[in-house]
Write a protein that holds these residues in place. Sequence first.
Motif, PDB file in Angstrom:
ATOM      1  N   PHE A   1       0.835  -1.202   0.000  1.00 35.71           N
ATOM      2  CA  PHE A   1       0.000   0.000   0.000  1.00 35.71           C
ATOM      3  C   PHE A   1       0.870   1.253   0.000  1.00 35.71           C
ATOM      4  CE2 PHE A   1      -2.307   3.313   2.365  1.00 35.71           C
ATOM      5  CZ  PHE A   1      -3.340   3.499   1.472  1.00 35.71           C
TER       6      PHE A   1
ATOM      7  N   ILE B   1      -4.799  -2.412  -4.125  1.00 33.07           N
ATOM      8  CA  ILE B   1      -5.319  -1.262  -3.373  1.00 33.07           C
ATOM      9  C   ILE B   1      -4.428  -0.051  -3.608  1.00 33.07           C
ATOM     10  CG2 ILE B   1      -5.996  -0.430  -1.104  1.00 33.07           C
ATOM     11  CD1 ILE B   1      -6.377  -3.248  -0.244  1.00 33.07           C
TER      12      ILE B   1
ATOM     13  N   PHE C   1      -5.709   3.398  -5.079  1.00 27.24           N
ATOM     14  CA  PHE C   1      -5.537   4.629  -4.306  1.00 27.24           C
ATOM     15  C   PHE C   1      -4.801   5.681  -5.127  1.00 27.24           C
ATOM     16  CE2 PHE C   1      -3.494   7.110  -0.824  1.00 27.24           C
ATOM     17  CZ  PHE C   1      -4.656   7.512  -0.199  1.00 27.24           C
TER      18      PHE C   1
ATOM     19  N   PHE D   1      -9.857   5.394  -5.891  1.00 29.89           N
ATOM     20  CA  PHE D   1     -10.398   5.757  -4.581  1.00 29.89           C
ATOM     21  C   PHE D   1     -11.074   7.114  -4.638  1.00 29.89           C
ATOM     22  CE2 PHE D   1      -9.566   7.574  -0.265  1.00 29.89           C
ATOM     23  CZ  PHE D   1     -10.591   6.873   0.346  1.00 29.89           C
TER      24      PHE D   1
ATOM     25  N   GLY E   1     -14.376   7.216  -6.212  1.00 30.25           N
ATOM     26  CA  GLY E   1     -15.471   6.489  -5.563  1.00 30.25           C
ATOM     27  C   GLY E   1     -15.713   5.105  -6.146  1.00 30.25           C
TER      28      GLY E   1
ATOM     29  N   TYR F   1     -11.247  -0.906  -4.943  1.00 25.60           N
ATOM     30  CA  TYR F   1     -10.380  -1.049  -3.762  1.00 25.60           C
ATOM     31  C   TYR F   1     -10.972  -1.939  -2.684  1.00 25.60           C
ATOM     32  CZ  TYR F   1     -13.248   2.356  -1.185  1.00 25.60           C
ATOM     33  OH  TYR F   1     -14.268   2.981  -0.558  1.00 25.60           O
ATOM     34  N   LEU F   2     -12.303  -2.079  -2.634  1.00 27.90           N
ATOM     35  CA  LEU F   2     -12.899  -2.837  -1.529  1.00 27.90           C
ATOM     36  C   LEU F   2     -12.680  -4.362  -1.644  1.00 27.90           C
ATOM     37  CD1 LEU F   2     -14.334  -2.287   1.073  1.00 27.90           C
ATOM     38  CD2 LEU F   2     -16.507  -2.457  -0.100  1.00 27.90           C
TER      39      LEU F   2
ATOM     40  N   GLY G   1      -9.261  -5.542  -0.481  1.00 21.09           N
ATOM     41  CA  GLY G   1      -9.140  -5.313   0.956  1.00 21.09           C
ATOM     42  C   GLY G   1      -9.886  -6.360   1.749  1.00 21.09           C
TER      43      GLY G   1
ATOM     44  N   PHE H   1      -5.694   0.490   6.784  1.00 24.92           N
ATOM     45  CA  PHE H   1      -5.888   1.474   5.715  1.00 24.92           C
ATOM     46  C   PHE H   1      -7.180   1.205   4.949  1.00 24.92           C
ATOM     47  CE2 PHE H   1      -2.941  -1.763   4.120  1.00 24.92           C
ATOM     48  CZ  PHE H   1      -3.559  -2.178   2.958  1.00 24.92           C
ATOM     49  N   LEU H   2      -7.623  -0.054   4.920  1.00 28.75           N
ATOM     50  CA  LEU H   2      -8.883  -0.345   4.242  1.00 28.75           C
ATOM     51  C   LEU H   2     -10.050   0.259   5.024  1.00 28.75           C
ATOM     52  CD1 LEU H   2     -10.184  -1.961   1.849  1.00 28.75           C
ATOM     53  CD2 LEU H   2     -10.861  -3.552   3.623  1.00 28.75           C
TER      54      LEU H   2
ATOM     55  N   MET I   1     -10.106   3.840   4.343  1.00 28.42           N
ATOM     56  CA  MET I   1     -10.623   4.175   3.016  1.00 28.42           C
ATOM     57  C   MET I   1     -12.137   4.057   2.988  1.00 28.42           C
ATOM     58  SD  MET I   1      -7.733   2.306   0.680  1.00 28.42           S
ATOM     59  CE  MET I   1      -8.107   2.799  -0.969  1.00 28.42           C
ATOM     60  N   VAL I   2     -12.670   2.965   3.575  1.00 28.90           N
ATOM     61  CA  VAL I   2     -14.119   2.762   3.549  1.00 28.90           C
ATOM     62  C   VAL I   2     -14.819   3.867   4.321  1.00 28.90           C
ATOM     63  CG1 VAL I   2     -15.974   1.250   4.298  1.00 28.90           C
ATOM     64  CG2 VAL I   2     -13.958   0.287   3.223  1.00 28.90           C
TER      65      VAL I   2
ATOM     66  N   LEU J   1     -13.754   6.863   5.028  1.00 28.70           N
ATOM     67  CA  LEU J   1     -13.605   8.155   4.342  1.00 28.70           C
ATOM     68  C   LEU J   1     -14.569   8.232   3.165  1.00 28.70           C
ATOM     69  CD1 LEU J   1     -11.886  10.730   4.364  1.00 28.70           C
ATOM     70  CD2 LEU J   1     -10.375   9.646   2.741  1.00 28.70           C
ATOM     71  N   ASP J   2     -14.641   7.143   2.412  1.00 27.68           N
ATOM     72  CA  ASP J   2     -15.528   7.090   1.246  1.00 27.68           C
ATOM     73  C   ASP J   2     -16.976   7.291   1.688  1.00 27.68           C
ATOM     74  OD1 ASP J   2     -16.616   6.692  -1.199  1.00 27.68           O
ATOM     75  OD2 ASP J   2     -15.714   4.749  -1.581  1.00 27.68           O
TER      76      ASP J   2
ATOM     77  N   PHE K   1     -16.988  11.337   1.597  1.00 31.71           N
ATOM     78  CA  PHE K   1     -17.373  11.523   0.188  1.00 31.71           C
ATOM     79  C   PHE K   1     -18.881  11.520   0.036  1.00 31.71           C
ATOM     80  CE2 PHE K   1     -13.347   9.495  -1.857  1.00 31.71           C
ATOM     81  CZ  PHE K   1     -12.652  10.638  -1.565  1.00 31.71           C
ATOM     82  N   ARG K   2     -19.497  10.425   0.526  1.00 35.15           N
ATOM     83  CA  ARG K   2     -20.900  10.202   0.175  1.00 35.15           C
ATOM     84  C   ARG K   2     -21.862  10.934   1.104  1.00 35.15           C
ATOM     85  NH1 ARG K   2     -20.534   6.109  -3.825  1.00 35.15           N
ATOM     86  NH2 ARG K   2     -18.474   5.191  -3.635  1.00 35.15           N
TER      87      ARG K   2
ATOM     88  N   VAL L   1      -4.083   7.740   4.161  1.00 33.76           N
ATOM     89  CA  VAL L   1      -5.418   7.782   3.571  1.00 33.76           C
ATOM     90  C   VAL L   1      -6.094   9.119   3.855  1.00 33.76           C
ATOM     91  CG1 VAL L   1      -7.686   6.714   3.580  1.00 33.76           C
ATOM     92  CG2 VAL L   1      -5.670   5.292   3.712  1.00 33.76           C
TER      93      VAL L   1
END
Lengths: 283, 331
Positions: free
Chosen positions: A208, A223, A227, A232, A235, A240-241, A244, B157-158, B161-162, B164-165, B169-170, B278
């Motif tokens: 990463f 990932i 990123f 990322f 969206g 990326y999910l 992970g 970090f996953l 990311m989730v 944050l997304d 974001f949403r 992230v």
Amino acid sequence: MRLIRYRYLLAGGAILMCFLLSAVCAPLIAPLGPDNGDMPFLPVSPSHPLGTNDMGDDILNELVHAGRVSMSIGILAAVISVFIGGGLGILSGYFRGLGGELFTGIIDVFLLIPMLPLMVVLAAYLGQSWWNIVLVISLLSWCSTARAVRAKVLQLRETVFVESLKGLGIGSRRILWHHMVPHVFDIISAKFVLAVAGAMLSESALSFIGLGDSASISWGMMIHYAFKRGGFSGGMWWWYLPPGLCIGSCALGFILIGMHAEASHRMSRPNLHTVPLSGKHSI
Amino acid sequence: MAGGELTGSTRYYVAMKCGRFLLGFIVVCTLHFSLPRLMPGSPVFAMLGPDVIGLSEKDYAALEAELGLHDSLPVQFARYFVNIVSGDFGFSYFYHLPVKKVVLIHLKPTLMLLLPSVVLSSLLACILGAVAGRFSGRAGDLVFTPLFLFLYAMPAFLLAMVSLDLFAFRLDWFPLGGLKGMDTGGCSPGHVLDVMRHLFLPVVVLSLSSTAAKFLVMRNSVFSSKHQGYVLYARARGLGEGRILFVHILREAVLPMISLVGLHVAFIMSGSLLVEIVFSINGMGALIHEAAMNRDYPVLNTCFLFLTLVVLTVNMVTDVLCGILDPRVRV
């Protein structure tokens, strides 16, 4: 009741079977191979169940093939680290003395060092390759195995049976190979499965950060690319999910099996108190 | 601690822990010293970066002499050690600044993320672990134990990311990253609130992902103290279950937790570096990331040194605290 006792083992085993099957049958599930061109940044669709990445490669295909890389790095690094840890643990426990004390002192210090920065430094010096990552992870993660094995051997060498073996005039080498190694085997195997989980998570962290091998894409590298290359920030969770979740569930499978092994080990010797999940200390 | 005769043993214990800190410091310095010299390629390259490529033999030898690489290793180590103690960590060829300056600028955001997470994850682990252990097999246990195991296995970090997304974001509940908004500064309440709003998500992610190990230890130790004499006695005195759990059982189970917290700082530290990247927080994680990309070895190497010193310090503090609170562990 029986099933409840084995719930960790069963759950972990089921998860791992899925991943191992998909890794072995990768060419069948993902016939396109890791490199296959189409339009870049396609969303989820019937022809591309997880869309495509920036190079136009099908993400599902990449995911299945990356699993082979991630798991083989994890298992190989764990094998090496358990060999080093087990060997040094047995030797330092059996031939105790000033050297052994110093050895434990240094291991204790090493267990305190945050491993990720040290791994990053080493990986940056050594350069990016598949083998260097295995080397860095395995060289830095044997400490907790060595300490557990050493503690066990220190106990064992005071037992009556070892004393009588010595009394019979049996040499150290034979005692070590035929009597110590089988007795620490359950500790070593519990540490091994936890080390696989730790190694896979360390690999994903290194990748990463961008120190992975760009020639063999692992889940962590996927990932990293998602990123770095707009997956990322765009969206595109389908990019990326999934890798992970794969890293996490695969590590969870190994951790569950390791917890079962540690729990049954503790149950057979209730006075031995071990900290669960000490394997993840490696990252 | 209270009696006069105990102070001597406390002093001895603290001295022991300081000794261990020193041993750790020496081990880490040795690593810091030997890494550039042991690695493949010349140490000049590792210390001065890609600028040395293309230099003539003579300039190269002059550089080697300037860096003191012709001396014997013990002499080099002694000189290195004096430099470290006086605060000279070398020069960053990428930032064109002394390494110490670069690292110290980036250390503050990392500590701002790390320390609240250590506290929050310990509190979470204590309270939820106690509840799960006390009522094992019931809803709380059946929800929290698998949940924390799952969060534990997921890479930090996953999770970052989730969340944050999803939340930035949403749903747009939190800022997208960084540590502060555009227009604020100084120490006004608005500024502090702003920083807290930015830190909320990273701290929660980091705490959740590092709670599991402590949670399980807490759960198991509360579970095993359930049938002890003092619990039975407390119940016989007619005390409520909540009081028994949080006053009697927790007091016993919290002590081993303190040293465990110390041991886990290194682990949380590793997670914090990734979470920072992230959330685009300009801390040590970002610095390590950038330095690794640009092969800025002196900065990388010194980041490792500083982070380890933070962990060693926290560890010494928790160990000493543990020894003062519970004289039994001094043995």
